[in-house]
Design a protein around this motif. Structure first.
Motif, PDB file in Angstrom:
ATOM      1  N   VAL A 144       0.809  -1.228   0.000  1.00  0.00           N
ATOM      2  CA  VAL A 144       0.000   0.000   0.000  1.00  0.00           C
ATOM      3  C   VAL A 144       0.840   1.275   0.000  1.00  0.00           C
ATOM      4  N   GLY A 145       2.157   1.145   0.055  1.00  0.00           N
ATOM      5  CA  GLY A 145       3.010   2.324   0.133  1.00  0.00           C
ATOM      6  C   GLY A 145       3.090   3.081  -1.178  1.00  0.00           C
ATOM      7  N   PRO A 146       3.638   4.293  -1.149  1.00  0.00           N
ATOM      8  CA  PRO A 146       3.779   5.089  -2.377  1.00  0.00           C
ATOM      9  C   PRO A 146       4.904   4.565  -3.254  1.00  0.00           C
ATOM     10  N   THR A 147       4.886   4.989  -4.485  1.00  0.00           N
ATOM     11  CA  THR A 147       5.950   4.628  -5.422  1.00  0.00           C
ATOM     12  C   THR A 147       7.067   5.657  -5.351  1.00  0.00           C
ATOM     13  N   ARG A 148       8.221   5.289  -5.859  1.00  0.00           N
ATOM     14  CA  ARG A 148       9.328   6.246  -5.928  1.00  0.00           C
ATOM     15  C   ARG A 148       8.972   7.381  -6.889  1.00  0.00           C
ATOM     16  N   VAL A 299       5.397   3.753   4.571  1.00  0.00           N
ATOM     17  CA  VAL A 299       4.516   4.924   4.514  1.00  0.00           C
ATOM     18  C   VAL A 299       3.073   4.469   4.299  1.00  0.00           C
ATOM     19  N   LEU A 300       2.162   5.030   5.087  1.00  0.00           N
ATOM     20  CA  LEU A 300       0.744   4.715   4.949  1.00  0.00           C
ATOM     21  C   LEU A 300       0.038   5.800   4.143  1.00  0.00           C
ATOM     22  N   PRO A 301      -0.937   5.426   3.317  1.00  0.00           N
ATOM     23  CA  PRO A 301      -1.648   6.419   2.502  1.00  0.00           C
ATOM     24  C   PRO A 301      -2.614   7.248   3.340  1.00  0.00           C
ATOM     25  N   THR A 302      -3.204   8.258   2.730  1.00  0.00           N
ATOM     26  CA  THR A 302      -4.123   9.121   3.461  1.00  0.00           C
ATOM     27  C   THR A 302      -5.451   8.446   3.764  1.00  0.00           C
ATOM     28  N   ASN A 303      -5.796   7.380   3.048  1.00  0.00           N
ATOM     29  CA  ASN A 303      -7.075   6.723   3.313  1.00  0.00           C
ATOM     30  C   ASN A 303      -6.999   5.715   4.464  1.00  0.00           C
ATOM     31  N   ILE A 304      -6.009   5.879   5.354  1.00  0.00           N
ATOM     32  CA  ILE A 304      -5.992   5.073   6.584  1.00  0.00           C
ATOM     33  C   ILE A 304      -7.147   5.453   7.499  1.00  0.00           C
ATOM     34  N   LEU A 305      -7.820   6.554   7.216  1.00  0.00           N
ATOM     35  CA  LEU A 305      -8.972   6.942   8.025  1.00  0.00           C
ATOM     36  C   LEU A 305     -10.213   6.130   7.679  1.00  0.00           C
ATOM     37  N   ASP A 306     -10.134   5.345   6.619  1.00  0.00           N
ATOM     38  CA  ASP A 306     -11.249   4.518   6.160  1.00  0.00           C
ATOM     39  C   ASP A 306     -11.143   3.122   6.775  1.00  0.00           C
ATOM     40  N   GLU A 307     -12.235   2.636   7.326  1.00  0.00           N
ATOM     41  CA  GLU A 307     -12.239   1.317   7.962  1.00  0.00           C
ATOM     42  C   GLU A 307     -11.873   0.208   6.983  1.00  0.00           C
ATOM     43  N   ASP A 308     -12.220   0.383   5.703  1.00  0.00           N
ATOM     44  CA  ASP A 308     -11.903  -0.643   4.699  1.00  0.00           C
ATOM     45  C   ASP A 308     -10.391  -0.853   4.575  1.00  0.00           C
ATOM     46  N   PHE A 309      -9.632   0.214   4.778  1.00  0.00           N
ATOM     47  CA  PHE A 309      -8.177   0.089   4.690  1.00  0.00           C
ATOM     48  C   PHE A 309      -7.665  -0.884   5.742  1.00  0.00           C
TER      49      PHE A 309
END
Length: 340
Positions: A144-148, A299-309
């Motif tokens: 789930v991390g970002p790309t370079r 690194v975690l994405p910004t949608n960690i606030l979503d329960e589905d994540f």
């Protein structure tokens, strides 16, 4: 029940207010995600109990005791048991847990996800990062991390802005820039001790003698001014304070950078720099775009606030699309132009 577990022993001269602040913002920030199931009051109760654990263990309540426990928790059974008791029976959701605490969780056969703020800080937002001791959770986190490419896009915008706004100052003959850090911080702990300013001064002097830079500059941490003693020592080396923003400095090709163990050293690599770190500790922040090893932070994405994540991370449910913010005004950011 998944509880939020902090490094209960963290304090500065007996003041552990930072723990209450961290507890409050994390419980609220992650509330909708369902990741933390324990109550805020339960977290605060453990914070309140910490002083009595220190006293009963025969330790002073200060940053030096905290640093010792940071690497040696197992040597104090009362503190060790208190910590494990606070973890509960479900997956432990930690925030900035110490090396010894993570070992204790693993040795007890428990699973953890430990959160912290990632040192990738020049994108439009900051990010939490996570590490774990569970192979399946680790595999999902890696996915789930970002790309370079995402990192490089942000580097390009920062360097473009620096090229326009600081063109006259962008001269590698600046020499060497030293980045200071917060005086009492886990990033300064090695073998149960807080590395002091004497180590910093001696290490910097050796580097200056080796490189013989035309100029030596130093830059305060954005959240804390360096001690008068350290500032005086740097001035005796002919060091000068520099106010140029950090990421503009990182954009200067050929500029040499150094620090005790600052996260700036991690960021500098993306700008093509080769920084010098004085404190040799295990690096748990791999270069973004490479696969993290077990126990390293992703690194975690910004949608960690979503329960589905978190249903995906914890249970292996359907994988969500990771979201990472892009600048809303990239041309304005890069050009530094303004009208009106």
């Amino acid at each position: 029940m998944r509880k939020l577990v902090l490094d209960w022993f963290r304090n500065k001269n007996g003041d552990n207010g930072v723990l209450s602040r961290n507890a409050g913002w994390l419980h609220n920030y992650l509330f909708a995600s369902g990741l933390i199931q324990g109550s805020l009051e339960d977290t605060k109760e453990h914070i309140r109990r910490t002083e009595s654990i220190y006293r009963a263990s025969g330790m002073a309540v200060n940053e030096f005791s905290w640093a010792y426990l940071y690497d040696n928790l197992e040597k104090f059974p009362l503190a060790h048991n208190f910590f494990l008791e606070s973890c509960g029976d479900d997956v432990v959701i930690g925030y900035e847990l110490s090396r010894a605490q993570l070992r204790a969780i693993t040795d007890a056969g428990k699973t953890y996800i430990n959160l912290c703020t990632h040192p990738f800080r020049f994108a439009p937002d900051y990010f939490l990062a996570a590490s774990t001791n569970d192979p399946e959770i680790h595999k999902r986190l890696n996915s789930v991390g970002p790309t370079r490419r995402y990192v490089d896009m942000n580097v390009g915008l920062v360097k473009a802005r620096a090229a326009r706004r600081y063109q006259r100052r962008m001269n590698p003959e600046f020499g060497l820039v030293f980045f200071a850090q917060i005086a009492v911080d886990s990033s300064r702990i090695k073998n149960g001790e807080i590395v002091d300013d004497n180590f910093v001064v001696n290490s910097l002097q050796k580097l200056v003698d080796e490189l013989k830079p035309k100029n030596l500059y130093f830059k305060d941490h954005p959240h804390e001014k360096m001690s008068p003693t350290l500032r005086t020592a740097l001035q005796k080396m002919q060091g000068k304070d520099i106010t140029t923003p950090t990421y503009d400095l990182l954009s200067v090709d050929g500029l040499k950078l150094c620090a005790l163990s600052s996260g700036v050293c991690h960021e500098a690599v993306y700008f093509g720099c080769n920084p010098t770190k004085f404190l040799e500790v295990e690096d748990n922040f791999p270069i973004i775009g490479t696969e993290a090893k077990m126990g390293q932070y992703i690194v975690l994405p910004t949608n960690i606030l979503d329960e589905d994540f978190w249903n995906y991370i914890l249970e292996g449910d359907e994988k969500p699309v990771s979201t990472f913010p892009i600048p809303t005004t990239p041309y304005r950011t890069a050009s530094g132009l303004a009208w009106g």
